[in-house]
Design an enzyme around this catalytic site. Structure first.
Site, PDB file in Angstrom:
ATOM      1  N   ASP A  93       0.868  -1.166   0.000  1.00  0.00           N
ATOM      2  CA  ASP A  93       0.000   0.000   0.000  1.00  0.00           C
ATOM      3  C   ASP A  93       0.908   1.219   0.000  1.00  0.00           C
ATOM      4  O   ASP A  93       2.044   1.157   0.466  1.00  0.00           O
ATOM      5  CB  ASP A  93      -0.921  -0.018   1.236  1.00  0.00           C
ATOM      6  CG  ASP A  93      -2.116   0.927   1.062  1.00  0.00           C
ATOM      7  OD1 ASP A  93      -2.998   0.922   1.926  1.00  0.00           O
ATOM      8  OD2 ASP A  93      -2.143   1.688   0.059  1.00  0.00           O
ATOM      9  N   GLY A  95       0.775   4.250   1.422  1.00  0.00           N
ATOM     10  CA  GLY A  95       1.077   5.004   2.635  1.00  0.00           C
ATOM     11  C   GLY A  95       0.104   6.107   2.972  1.00  0.00           C
ATOM     12  O   GLY A  95       0.006   6.497   4.132  1.00  0.00           O
ATOM     13  N   GLY A  96      -0.613   6.614   1.990  1.00  0.00           N
ATOM     14  CA  GLY A  96      -1.513   7.744   2.252  1.00  0.00           C
ATOM     15  C   GLY A  96      -2.573   7.418   3.286  1.00  0.00           C
ATOM     16  O   GLY A  96      -2.810   8.175   4.223  1.00  0.00           O
ATOM     17  N   PHE A  97      -3.182   6.267   3.134  1.00  0.00           N
ATOM     18  CA  PHE A  97      -4.236   5.860   4.072  1.00  0.00           C
ATOM     19  C   PHE A  97      -3.677   5.741   5.485  1.00  0.00           C
ATOM     20  O   PHE A  97      -4.276   6.211   6.450  1.00  0.00           O
ATOM     21  CB  PHE A  97      -4.816   4.514   3.625  1.00  0.00           C
ATOM     22  CG  PHE A  97      -5.958   4.010   4.479  1.00  0.00           C
ATOM     23  CD1 PHE A  97      -5.721   3.103   5.508  1.00  0.00           C
ATOM     24  CD2 PHE A  97      -7.255   4.446   4.262  1.00  0.00           C
ATOM     25  CE1 PHE A  97      -6.756   2.639   6.294  1.00  0.00           C
ATOM     26  CE2 PHE A  97      -8.301   3.975   5.049  1.00  0.00           C
ATOM     27  CZ  PHE A  97      -8.051   3.077   6.067  1.00  0.00           C
ATOM     28  N   ASP A 147      -2.787   8.078  -2.833  1.00  0.00           N
ATOM     29  CA  ASP A 147      -4.131   8.619  -3.013  1.00  0.00           C
ATOM     30  C   ASP A 147      -4.576   9.304  -1.725  1.00  0.00           C
ATOM     31  O   ASP A 147      -3.895   9.247  -0.712  1.00  0.00           O
ATOM     32  CB  ASP A 147      -5.100   7.490  -3.361  1.00  0.00           C
ATOM     33  CG  ASP A 147      -5.185   6.445  -2.261  1.00  0.00           C
ATOM     34  OD1 ASP A 147      -4.231   6.357  -1.456  1.00  0.00           O
ATOM     35  OD2 ASP A 147      -6.192   5.725  -2.186  1.00  0.00           O
ATOM     36  N   GLN A 190     -11.438   6.360  -6.262  1.00  0.00           N
ATOM     37  CA  GLN A 190     -12.012   7.036  -5.113  1.00  0.00           C
ATOM     38  C   GLN A 190     -13.411   7.530  -5.496  1.00  0.00           C
ATOM     39  O   GLN A 190     -13.983   7.067  -6.479  1.00  0.00           O
ATOM     40  CB  GLN A 190     -11.096   8.187  -4.658  1.00  0.00           C
ATOM     41  CG  GLN A 190      -9.769   7.724  -4.060  1.00  0.00           C
ATOM     42  CD  GLN A 190      -9.929   6.971  -2.752  1.00  0.00           C
ATOM     43  OE1 GLN A 190     -10.979   7.034  -2.088  1.00  0.00           O
ATOM     44  NE2 GLN A 190      -8.897   6.223  -2.367  1.00  0.00           N
ATOM     45  N   GLY A 217     -11.277   3.905  -0.685  1.00  0.00           N
ATOM     46  CA  GLY A 217     -12.287   4.766  -0.089  1.00  0.00           C
ATOM     47  C   GLY A 217     -13.472   4.020   0.476  1.00  0.00           C
ATOM     48  O   GLY A 217     -14.522   4.593   0.758  1.00  0.00           O
ATOM     49  N   ASP A 267      -7.559  -7.695   0.896  1.00  0.00           N
ATOM     50  CA  ASP A 267      -6.635  -7.758   2.036  1.00  0.00           C
ATOM     51  C   ASP A 267      -7.406  -7.292   3.265  1.00  0.00           C
ATOM     52  O   ASP A 267      -8.263  -6.396   3.160  1.00  0.00           O
ATOM     53  CB  ASP A 267      -5.410  -6.843   1.821  1.00  0.00           C
ATOM     54  CG  ASP A 267      -5.678  -5.422   2.296  1.00  0.00           C
ATOM     55  OD1 ASP A 267      -6.236  -4.628   1.504  1.00  0.00           O
ATOM     56  OD2 ASP A 267      -5.373  -5.107   3.478  1.00  0.00           O
TER      57      ASP A 267
HETATM   58  O1  LIG Z   1      -8.636   4.186  -0.279  1.00  0.00           O
HETATM   59  C1  LIG Z   1      -7.631   3.567   0.150  1.00  0.00           C
HETATM   60  N1  LIG Z   1      -6.395   3.827  -0.358  1.00  0.00           N
HETATM   61  C2  LIG Z   1      -5.311   3.211   0.098  1.00  0.00           C
HETATM   62  N2  LIG Z   1      -5.363   2.247   1.072  1.00  0.00           N
HETATM   63  C3  LIG Z   1      -6.557   1.945   1.652  1.00  0.00           C
HETATM   64  C4  LIG Z   1      -6.605   1.005   2.693  1.00  0.00           C
HETATM   65  C5  LIG Z   1      -7.835   0.731   3.275  1.00  0.00           C
HETATM   66  N3  LIG Z   1      -8.192  -0.073   4.323  1.00  0.00           N
HETATM   67  C6  LIG Z   1      -9.537   0.105   4.460  1.00  0.00           C
HETATM   68  N4  LIG Z   1     -10.284  -0.466   5.424  1.00  0.00           N
HETATM   69  C7  LIG Z   1      -9.664  -1.226   6.488  1.00  0.00           C
HETATM   70  C8  LIG Z   1     -10.786  -1.709   7.366  1.00  0.00           C
HETATM   71  N5  LIG Z   1     -10.223  -2.534   8.424  1.00  0.00           N
HETATM   72  C9  LIG Z   1     -11.233  -3.542   8.799  1.00  0.00           C
HETATM   73  C10 LIG Z   1     -10.758  -4.412   9.913  1.00  0.00           C
HETATM   74  C11 LIG Z   1     -10.326  -3.595  11.118  1.00  0.00           C
HETATM   75  C12 LIG Z   1      -9.318  -2.519  10.718  1.00  0.00           C
HETATM   76  C13 LIG Z   1      -9.821  -1.681   9.570  1.00  0.00           C
HETATM   77  N6  LIG Z   1     -10.060   0.934   3.563  1.00  0.00           N
HETATM   78  C14 LIG Z   1      -9.019   1.363   2.810  1.00  0.00           C
HETATM   79  C15 LIG Z   1      -8.975   2.288   1.764  1.00  0.00           C
HETATM   80  C16 LIG Z   1      -7.739   2.577   1.195  1.00  0.00           C
END
Ligand SMILES: O=c1nc[nH]c2cc3[nH]c(NCCN4CCCCC4)nc3cc12
Length: 366
Positions: A93, A95-97, A147, A190, A217, A267
């Site tokens: 990934d 890194g932005g998130f 992003d 997004q 998103g 993931d």
């Molecule tokens: O829009 C994204 N861009 C880059 N990486 C991301 C990672 C993300 N991870 C999630 N959700 C993670 C949800 N997760 C569920 C189990 C407990 C911890 C959080 N949405 C995302 C959107 C993004």
């Protein structure tokens, strides 16, 4: 000769797809679940076990690895695959998130994001170019664009601003990534919970002719119905011959419903995080091993499983380990949970093939 990067669809069932991604470091059977290996380790697992439960690819995080041990250090040591002893594909990934969800004092501009480390407060900046540079230093096989993921709920103009910024950053990441045979850079759609913005984002990314597309998103607190509605709108706008990756998802139910809407890769930290918190996924539902009712239960989690953690240990023993906060508790439950998730993906792949076979057979016999 191993393929540089190819995606072949081998069967479909409605909008569900069975496929194969081929890269120099290995093949990825889709629909695929990627165990999360945030800091270069799938927590509480040996990489041999991660492979043993059937994972074809794992996820690493640019944010965590750039802070510690540092991207240049990992590069000096031969890259993330040698460092962590995982010779198969790794997706990172960008890194932005993680910056927005973990770091302190972050500031986001057109140029990129500046922030302070959540570990020691040191200042960092991350531009689209630096994110791709870091993912290159890690020798990542599938690199995600930088992003801006909007937390939901959000105002339409805020969602639009972040979506348009992410498109400009996708262009800059594509330029910075250049042409690296054997590796891929995926764009990230997004647009929040707005159908119109999702379509605009997907169409603009499709025009960039990238090797794969993530739907970002989502899984940011919205109801499952909203997430699924966004997939109904987004997936048809993406090229059918490229992989689609739904970031951060999810529960077994999320995965089933998302595969049915055309998603190929997933993931989620759930199976590993739940394992460390005493929670076991089984074919008969989730079992909380902290619960006293397991204290005298001699049965394993699943006597029919081919995973030793599910088959060879009593619930009483697992309860004891969890209650005693023994490291082996987290290890065995993580092993069980990742085995459960990979078996789920294996069953999904087989079901798509079987349905496709039946549909084909019906055609032949008509
Ligand atoms: O829009 C994204 N861009 C880059 N990486 C991301 C990672 C993300 N991870 C999630 N959700 C993670 C949800 N997760 C569920 C189990 C407990 C911890 C959080 N949405 C995302 C959107 C993004």
């Amino acid at each position: 000769m191993a393929e540089n990067f190819s995606f072949k669809l081998t069967a479909t069932d409605g909008r569900a797809r069975r496929g194969l991604v081929s890269m120099p470091r290995g093949e990825i059977r889709t629909p695929a679940f990627m165990p999360v290996g945030t800091g270069g380790t799938v927590k509480a697992m040996y990489m041999d076990q991660v492979r043993g439960v059937g994972a074809d690819i794992i996820l690493g995080n640019t944010y965590h690895l750039m802070l510690r041990p540092g991207a240049e250090r990992v590069a000096r040591l031969g890259g993330l695959h040698d460092f962590a002893r995982w010779p198969y594909p790794i997706l990172t990934d960008s890194g932005g998130f993680q910056v927005m969800s973990l770091s302190k004092l972050r500031k986001l501009t057109e140029q990129g994001v500046t922030f302070r480390s959540h570990i020691d407060g040191a200042p960092y900046e991350m531009s689209p170019e630096r994110s791709i540079e870091i993912q290159g230093l890690l020798d990542s096989d599938i690199q995600m664009q930088l992003d801006e993921c909007t937390a939901l709920p959000a105002k339409p103009n805020e969602i639009e601003r972040a979506m348009e910024l992410s498109l400009r950053w996708a262009e800059r990441c594509k330029t910075a990534f250049g042409d690296q045979p054997g590796k891929a850079m995926f764009g990230i759609v997004q647009g929040g919970d707005s159908a119109a913005l999702r379509v605009r984002s997907a169409q603009a990314l499709k025009a960039m002719d990238l090797k794969g597309y993530a739907v970002g998103g989502l899984a940011v607190g919205e109801p499952q119905s909203v997430m699924l509605e966004m997939l109904d709108i987004t997936c048809p706008e993406l090229p059918a011959d490229k992989p689609r990756y739904l970031m951060g998802v999810g529960t077994p139910d999320d995965i089933l419903k998302s595969v049915a809407r055309g998603i190929d890769m997933f993931d989620c930290v759930m199976p590993t995080r739940a394992g460390r918190h005493g929670l076991a996924y089984t074919r008969r539902g989730k079992v909380n091993l902290r619960n006293a009712r397991h204290a005298d239960d001699p049965r394993p989690l699943d006597e029919e499983s081919d995973c030793p953690a599910a088959r060879d240990y009593s619930r009483a023993y697992l309860h004891h380990l969890v209650r005693s906060q023994e490291g082996l508790g987290a290890m065995l439950l993580t092993w069980n949970n990742l085995s459960y998730y990979q078996k789920l993906m294996q069953d999904i792949r087989a079901a798509i093939e079987a349905q496709a076979f039946e549909a084909r057979a019906a055609e032949i016999t008509e």
